[in-house]
Design a protein around this motif. Structure first.
Motif, PDB file in Angstrom:
ATOM      1  N   MET A 122      -5.793   8.457  -8.797  1.00  0.00           N
ATOM      2  CA  MET A 122      -4.958   9.495  -9.407  1.00  0.00           C
ATOM      3  C   MET A 122      -5.777  10.764  -9.631  1.00  0.00           C
ATOM      4  SD  MET A 122      -3.153   6.925 -12.197  1.00  0.00           S
ATOM      5  CE  MET A 122      -1.648   7.838 -12.432  1.00  0.00           C
ATOM      6  N   GLU A 123      -6.853  10.910  -8.899  1.00  0.00           N
ATOM      7  CA  GLU A 123      -7.806  11.998  -9.104  1.00  0.00           C
ATOM      8  C   GLU A 123      -7.234  13.345  -8.679  1.00  0.00           C
ATOM      9  OE1 GLU A 123      -8.140  10.905  -4.844  1.00  0.00           O
ATOM     10  OE2 GLU A 123      -7.946   9.775  -6.702  1.00  0.00           O
ATOM     11  N   THR A 124      -7.866  14.412  -9.185  1.00  0.00           N
ATOM     12  CA  THR A 124      -7.571  15.796  -8.787  1.00  0.00           C
ATOM     13  C   THR A 124      -6.089  16.119  -8.949  1.00  0.00           C
ATOM     14  OG1 THR A 124      -9.308  15.446  -7.120  1.00  0.00           O
ATOM     15  CG2 THR A 124      -8.163  17.552  -7.070  1.00  0.00           C
ATOM     16  N   VAL A 147       0.852  -1.187   0.000  1.00  0.00           N
ATOM     17  CA  VAL A 147       0.000   0.000   0.000  1.00  0.00           C
ATOM     18  C   VAL A 147       0.889   1.238   0.000  1.00  0.00           C
ATOM     19  CG1 VAL A 147      -1.749   1.314   1.248  1.00  0.00           C
ATOM     20  CG2 VAL A 147      -1.848  -1.188   1.242  1.00  0.00           C
ATOM     21  N   LEU A 148       0.668   2.119  -0.983  1.00  0.00           N
ATOM     22  CA  LEU A 148       1.431   3.370  -1.085  1.00  0.00           C
ATOM     23  C   LEU A 148       0.448   4.511  -1.260  1.00  0.00           C
ATOM     24  CD1 LEU A 148       4.008   5.043  -1.425  1.00  0.00           C
ATOM     25  CD2 LEU A 148       3.994   4.429  -3.866  1.00  0.00           C
ATOM     26  N   ASP A 149       0.475   5.452  -0.324  1.00  0.00           N
ATOM     27  CA  ASP A 149      -0.446   6.584  -0.375  1.00  0.00           C
ATOM     28  C   ASP A 149       0.339   7.876  -0.142  1.00  0.00           C
ATOM     29  OD1 ASP A 149      -2.489   8.424  -0.231  1.00  0.00           O
ATOM     30  OD2 ASP A 149      -3.735   7.251   1.122  1.00  0.00           O
ATOM     31  N   PHE A 150       0.482   8.685  -1.207  1.00  0.00           N
ATOM     32  CA  PHE A 150       1.104   9.999  -1.060  1.00  0.00           C
ATOM     33  C   PHE A 150       0.172  11.085  -1.612  1.00  0.00           C
ATOM     34  CE2 PHE A 150       2.729   7.879  -4.850  1.00  0.00           C
ATOM     35  CZ  PHE A 150       2.591   8.811  -5.860  1.00  0.00           C
ATOM     36  N   GLY A 151      -1.107  10.825  -1.540  1.00  0.00           N
ATOM     37  CA  GLY A 151      -2.111  11.749  -2.050  1.00  0.00           C
ATOM     38  C   GLY A 151      -2.317  12.962  -1.174  1.00  0.00           C
ATOM     39  N   TYR A 152      -2.868  14.012  -1.792  1.00  0.00           N
ATOM     40  CA  TYR A 152      -3.261  15.236  -1.110  1.00  0.00           C
ATOM     41  C   TYR A 152      -2.100  15.875  -0.352  1.00  0.00           C
ATOM     42  CZ  TYR A 152      -7.806  13.892  -2.694  1.00  0.00           C
ATOM     43  OH  TYR A 152      -8.859  13.558  -3.521  1.00  0.00           O
ATOM     44  N   ASN A 153      -1.054  16.122  -1.129  1.00  0.00           N
ATOM     45  CA  ASN A 153       0.099  16.896  -0.681  1.00  0.00           C
ATOM     46  C   ASN A 153       0.291  18.053  -1.657  1.00  0.00           C
ATOM     47  OD1 ASN A 153       1.614  15.674   1.764  1.00  0.00           O
ATOM     48  ND2 ASN A 153       1.052  13.875   0.551  1.00  0.00           N
ATOM     49  N   ARG A 154       1.529  18.461  -1.867  1.00  0.00           N
ATOM     50  CA  ARG A 154       1.844  19.569  -2.802  1.00  0.00           C
ATOM     51  C   ARG A 154       2.866  19.101  -3.810  1.00  0.00           C
ATOM     52  NH1 ARG A 154       3.774  24.156   1.115  1.00  0.00           N
ATOM     53  NH2 ARG A 154       3.987  25.250  -0.872  1.00  0.00           N
ATOM     54  N   LEU A 155       2.740  17.863  -4.223  1.00  0.00           N
ATOM     55  CA  LEU A 155       3.729  17.256  -5.113  1.00  0.00           C
ATOM     56  C   LEU A 155       3.455  17.648  -6.558  1.00  0.00           C
ATOM     57  CD1 LEU A 155       3.720  13.742  -3.423  1.00  0.00           C
ATOM     58  CD2 LEU A 155       5.398  15.561  -3.113  1.00  0.00           C
ATOM     59  N   MET A 186      -2.421   8.686  -5.296  1.00  0.00           N
ATOM     60  CA  MET A 186      -1.613   9.900  -5.503  1.00  0.00           C
ATOM     61  C   MET A 186      -2.494  11.098  -5.836  1.00  0.00           C
ATOM     62  SD  MET A 186      -0.011   8.988  -9.261  1.00  0.00           S
ATOM     63  CE  MET A 186       0.493   7.336  -8.847  1.00  0.00           C
ATOM     64  N   GLY A 187      -3.787  10.983  -5.595  1.00  0.00           N
ATOM     65  CA  GLY A 187      -4.720  12.058  -5.903  1.00  0.00           C
ATOM     66  C   GLY A 187      -4.471  13.301  -5.073  1.00  0.00           C
ATOM     67  N   GLY A 188      -5.021  14.447  -5.538  1.00  0.00           N
ATOM     68  CA  GLY A 188      -4.956  15.673  -4.772  1.00  0.00           C
ATOM     69  C   GLY A 188      -3.589  16.332  -4.769  1.00  0.00           C
ATOM     70  N   ASN A 189      -2.839  16.190  -5.859  1.00  0.00           N
ATOM     71  CA  ASN A 189      -1.549  16.861  -5.996  1.00  0.00           C
ATOM     72  C   ASN A 189      -1.578  17.727  -7.251  1.00  0.00           C
ATOM     73  OD1 ASN A 189       0.410  15.905  -3.814  1.00  0.00           O
ATOM     74  ND2 ASN A 189      -0.478  13.966  -4.484  1.00  0.00           N
ATOM     75  N   LEU A 190      -0.405  18.084  -7.773  1.00  0.00           N
ATOM     76  CA  LEU A 190      -0.305  18.846  -9.016  1.00  0.00           C
ATOM     77  C   LEU A 190       0.540  18.071 -10.021  1.00  0.00           C
ATOM     78  CD1 LEU A 190       0.186  22.412  -7.525  1.00  0.00           C
ATOM     79  CD2 LEU A 190      -1.846  21.544  -8.677  1.00  0.00           C
ATOM     80  N   ILE A 191       0.319  16.773 -10.070  1.00  0.00           N
ATOM     81  CA  ILE A 191       1.085  15.899 -10.963  1.00  0.00           C
ATOM     82  C   ILE A 191       0.575  16.086 -12.390  1.00  0.00           C
ATOM     83  CG2 ILE A 191       1.701  13.502 -11.428  1.00  0.00           C
ATOM     84  CD1 ILE A 191       1.180  12.921  -8.464  1.00  0.00           C
TER      85      ILE A 191
END
Length: 1020
Positions: free
Chosen positions: A400-402, A348-356, A376-381
């Motif tokens: 991978m949303e938002t 399980v890997l969760d790095f969503g909703y940061n400023r990446l 990884m959702g909620g970033n600026l990827i």
């Protein structure tokens, strides 16, 4: 003086250990026996079977769950864990002075923990977890040898005893999670130098963690999650060099972590710091904790870069970094992913909703083949999704949303056939939706909304037979809705709004029986809204505004759960259906900007301006004053009332005809009544019984005949062994009622009528069907006529809700009952049975409990009906004489002892209730064709617990609860099934009482549907 006597007592025990012999060993052993027999006596009767060996004919040391010492034959271990025993814990257990192990865990004990247990100075293990114990933790200061104290999952209050650390120096395990403990940690906690496991999660502890906890050098596991603790990361914890598990999730800790964090706690395997207010950089030294398997730091205020060194965590399985402020919205923020390629065990890997920021690197496809969830959702990827992502073949969730992703959906995603959740919504993606997504047949949630996808909806998605949520709104999709989509009977949410979809809306929408939300607004649909929409009985929200629909508003009167209904900005005509004002659940109704005309109703949702809108319909009139609409012309009012007027004319006409007919047969009826004097006397007897109860004025045969349109088959709403039930309109107000007409040509029908009168004359309960009046008369042919008039239940009987596939016309199928609704119905029925068994003036046995005899009102409140086979208990009553031939009940529900001539009893009703419970939650009748030979509904459920609890459950329950993240559905069902099994035990003596069953069900409802705690979940 008390301490002196206790000291003398302990000295005497020690002398006995040394075999001085002056104590009477036989009497001491007998004392242990009496203590256990007293414990058995207060355990519920149906559970005493597990303690059957506890009797005077079997030696104490051979009793089940009891262990004795070799020398003195005294009880040294009492292990009753997991036996589902109830009752209170007796203070006399404190007399088992040789006791070393006391395990009462996983039962249903209530009351307080007796302070007398503090006298057990030899006690080493005390387990009372998973019960319903209340009050404070008693003083155990004399239990100096105690090694394990487990009181988890109870209702204990106040704080930890202050003497805890000063007297229990041998304690190794202190487990107190999931209680209602409060206050601060006592400073004496630091004296428990042998402690290795300390768990006090899910309580209300506050303040800071005391510094002297750092003295607990043997500590392996510390669990402090979900409390109100505050301050910086507890400095004392840095000294616990042997620590393997640390969980402080869901508190109010703040500040930075020490840079040398990973050098201090080098043995950690699981570290949970989420849902706090930690800030600053994440210490790079965490990568030095090579033993780490779980790292969860979500929902904090961490900043800076995600350490590249995480690639050294070769044992890591779960990495939760979401909902922080990692990254700078720049290229390079995702470089840490290249290091994680070395973590071959990552699941399980969760790095969503940061400023990446930055583009999604191609090496994301080289992560562990074991990866099951990546968020990884909620970033600026930015950039496209690498085609090679299809290499992650074991993915079940991909979020991978938002972000700022562009390009097309890679067709390689179609290779990940085990994918259950795919979230690509709120990006800048384009192109067509790949048809090979239909290969992901186990997909449950597909979220593609708010992009720029074009083309048509792929018909291949119809192959995703487990799909619950299809969200593809806010795109540029065109064409019509494929018929294959309307065959996805698993759909709970269908979101296609804000596209360019055209054509008429599919009539097959009525096949989506489980659909809760339909959002299809702002498209280009035209034609009539299909009437079959009224068959989607689970529906709660409908959005069809902003289209070109015309015609009348469809008949959706069966959608009783509807909360939001929006049809604005269409070309609808005709009147506003008056029944919409009867929808108690309706929260918002938008009919604005259409061509509707006529009266605006004034009931229900139409009483509150904020809850509805009808603006932009120039031909509407009336309504509440706040609308400021013109008054309705008289001809409009007359038209609206025409249906009601016609009905009254019919009733008047029938009444006139009946009156004429009465005059012509009066003489014949009188003569016939004289010839039937014996029957008349019987009718008088029934009237005498009825006269004892506060029923309304008797009703005549003529009135009932008129009210039911001459007992028309179109008004027939049910039939039974002795009777038929008709819907009727009574009195000048045309009040709806249920008229139960006895078939007196059938043997036993008259007895059934009188039995029901006798049983109902003195019992009143909110969950009993209300008897309005009765009729004992002669019909127009001179035949005896008997009927009972009950309050009408608009939602019919429970049987049709449990087995909608057998109702017949699909238009009459009720929506699936949710888990909480079924539990409520079970509680309603149990409360009635408990009342008639134990709390009314003359105890009554119903004797024919089954789903068809449980009726449901507008709010799905259950009402028990049909007391035609009821028997008054504990006395030789008039009605018992009437029914001396015995009670048969209904096959499958009747208790086995009834088939062997057994008398009606409370236990017989309990058996029927148990079968009813199992049927309610499995969806299987006890007479199902699969139950042959020794396989019964009860044995089927019993053999499937606990591993296959979800396999046995009614599939409609699982669909109904799919959005409920606040309960453990499997755990709730397991406990419900246990109640059902315990009620329908083969032997009457082993069954629960209705009071016990009711108490357990109420406790279950409180536990699973009122207590909501926030828990960490890696993902959304």
């Amino acid at each position: 003086m008390r301490l002196f006597l206790l000291l003398v007592f302990n000295i005497l025990i020690l002398l006995k250990d040394l075999d001085f012999g002056f104590a009477d060993e036989a009497s001491m052993v007998d004392g242990d026996r009496q203590v256990l027999l007293a414990l058995k006596s207060q355990v519920s009767e149906n559970k005493r079977v597990v303690l059957a060996s506890w009797n005077h004919s079997i030696p104490l040391c051979e009793w089940a769950h009891v262990t004795c010492g070799r020398k003195h034959k005294r009880v040294t271990s009492l292990d009753l864990g997991g036996l589902q025993l109830g009752g209170i814990i007796l203070p006399s257990l404190g007399n088992l002075s040789f006791l070393r192990v006391l395990n009462l865990g996983d039962n249903s004990f209530s009351g307080t923990i007796p302070k007398e247990l503090g006298m057990l100075f030899r006690l080493q293990q005390l387990n009372m977890s998973y019960n319903s114990l209340e009050g404070e933790i008693p003083s155990l200061s004399n239990c100096s040898r105690l090694v394990t104290l487990d009181l988890m999952s109870n209702r204990l209050i106040h704080g930890l005893p202050s003497e805890l650390g000063s007297s229990l120096s041998s304690l190794e395990k202190l487990l107190l999670s999931k209680n209602n403990l409060s206050g601060k940690f006592p400073t004496s906690l630091g004296n428990l130098t042998s402690l290795s496991q300390f768990a006090i999660a899910y309580n209300h502890m506050e303040g800071e963690v005391p510094d002297n906890i750092g003295r607990l050098s043997h500590m392996i596991s510390v669990q402090l999650s979900q409390n109100n603790l505050s301050g910086v990361f507890p400095p004392a914890i840095y000294n616990l060099s042997s620590l393997r598990i640390l969980s402080i999730v869901g508190n109010h800790f703040s500040g930075n972590l020490r840079p040398d964090f990973g050098n201090m706690l080098t043995t950690l395997k699981e570290l949970y710091l989420g849902m706090n207010s930690f800030s600053g950089d994440l210490p790079k030294t965490i990568s030095n904790i090579s033993t780490l398997t779980h790292l969860e730091i979500s929902q904090n205020l961490f900043t800076g870069s995600i350490p590249f060194g995480f690639g050294a965590l070769h044992n890591i399985k779960m990495l939760g970094l979401n909902e922080n402020s990692f990254g700078n919205n720049l290229v390079g923020d995702l470089d840490f992913l290249s290091a994680l390629v070395n973590c071959s065990k990552l699941q399980v890997l969760d790095f969503g909703y940061n400023r990446l920021g930055g583009k999604l690197p191609i090496f994301v496809a080289n992560l562990s083949i074991e990866l099951a969830a990546m968020y990884m959702g909620g970033n600026l990827i930015s950039g496209g999704i690498p085609h090679a992502i299809g290499n992650l073949i074991n993915l079940q969730s991909l979020g991978m949303e938002t972000n700022l992703l562009t390009g097309r959906i890679p067709t390689s995603l179609g290779k990940i056939i085990g994918l259950k959740e795919l979230g690509l919504n709120s990006n800048r993606m384009s192109g067509e939706i790949p048809s090979n997504l239909g290969n992901i047949t186990r997909l449950e949630s597909l979220n593609l909304f708010n992009n720029s996808f074009e083309g048509s909806i792929p018909p291949s998605l119809g192959k995703c037979r487990f799909l619950l949520f299809l969200r593809i709104g806010s795109n540029k999709l065109n064409g019509s809705i494929p018929q294959e989509i309307m065959q996805m009977e698993s759909l709970v949410g269908f979101y296609i709004s804000k596209n360019l979809l055209t054509g008429p809306f599919p009539k097959d929408v009525g096949r989506l029986k489980l659909l809760v939300v339909l959002s299809a607004g702002n498209n280009r649909f035209h034609g009539n809204i299909p009437e079959t929409l009224g068959n989607c009985l689970s529906m709660e929200e409908i959005y069809l505004g902003g289209n070109g629909f015309d015609g009348a508003i469809p008949d959706i009167r069966n959608l009783r759960a509807l909360r939001i209904f929006s049809l604005s900005n269409n070309n609808l005509s005709g009147s506003i259906p008056e029944y919409l004002g009867n929808f108690l659940s309706l929260e918002y109704l938008n009919l604005s900007v259409n061509n509707l005309e006529g009266i605006v109703p004034t009931k229900g949702v139409f009483q509150t301006p904020e809850k509805f809108s009808v603006s932009g319909n120039g031909k509407l009139c009336g309504g509440i004053p706040e609308l400021k609409l013109r008054p309705c012309p008289q001809n409009v009012v007359s038209k609206a009332r025409r249906h009601s007027s016609n009905k009254k004319k019919i009733i008047i006409g029938v009444s006139i005809g009946v009156a004429s007919l009465l005059l012509s047969v009066f003489a014949l009826s009188l003569l016939y009544m004289l010839m039937k004097r014996k029957k008349k006397d019987g009718a008088k007897t029934a009237d005498n019984l009825l006269s004892k109860s506060p029923f309304y004025e008797r009703i005549s045969y003529e009135e009932l005949r008129s009210a039911t349109c001459e007992f028309s088959s179109s008004n027939l709403i049910g039939s039974g062994n002795f009777s038929s039930v008709f819907k009727g309109l009574l009195g000048p107000e045309s009040k709806v009622a249920a008229v139960k007409v006895l078939n007196l040509q059938k043997h036993g029908a008259a007895k059934s009528f009188m039995a029901e009168c006798e049983a109902l004359k003195s019992i009143r309960h909110r969950n009993l069907v209300k008897l309005v009046t009765a009729c004992s008369s002669i019909d127009f042919k001179g035949n005896e006529f008997k009927a009972l008039v009950y309050e009408f239940m608009p939602n019919g009987n429970l049987d049709t809700w449990l087995h909608p596939e057998e109702v017949g016309s699909s238009e009459n199928h009720p929506r699936p009952l949710k888990l909480c609704e079924r539990l409520n119905i079970a509680i309603h029925v149990a409360s009635v049975l408990d009342y008639i068994h134990s709390h009314c003036h003359d105890p009554v046995a119903h004797c024919d409990l089954k789903p068809s005899n449980v009726l449901l009102d507008n709010d799905l409140t259950a009402h028990v009906s049909d007391f035609g086979l009821a028997r008054i208990l504990d006395q030789e009553s008039f009605i018992n004489q009437l029914s001396s031939t015995g009670v048969r009940g209904t096959i499958g529900y009747a208790a086995p002892e009834y088939g062997m001539g057994g008398k009606p009893s409370r236990q017989g009703d309990v058996y029927s209730f148990g079968v009813l419970m199992l049927e309610m939650f499995t969806g299987k009748r006890p007479t199902d064709q699969q139950f042959v030979g020794d396989l019964t509904l009860r044995s089927y459920v019993d053999s499937g617990l606990p591993e296959h609890v979800l396999d046995m459950a009614d599939m409609l329950i699982l669909h109904g609860e799919v959005r409920n993240n606040n309960i453990n559905i499997a755990e709730c069902l397991k406990m419900v099934f246990h109640v059902g099994i315990r009620c329908c035990e083969e032997s009457p003596i082993n069954r629960m009482t209705m009071a016990e069953a009711l108490a357990e069900l109420v406790s279950l409802r409180k536990r699973f549907f009122k207590t909501k705690r926030t828990t960490f979940r890696a993902g959304r």
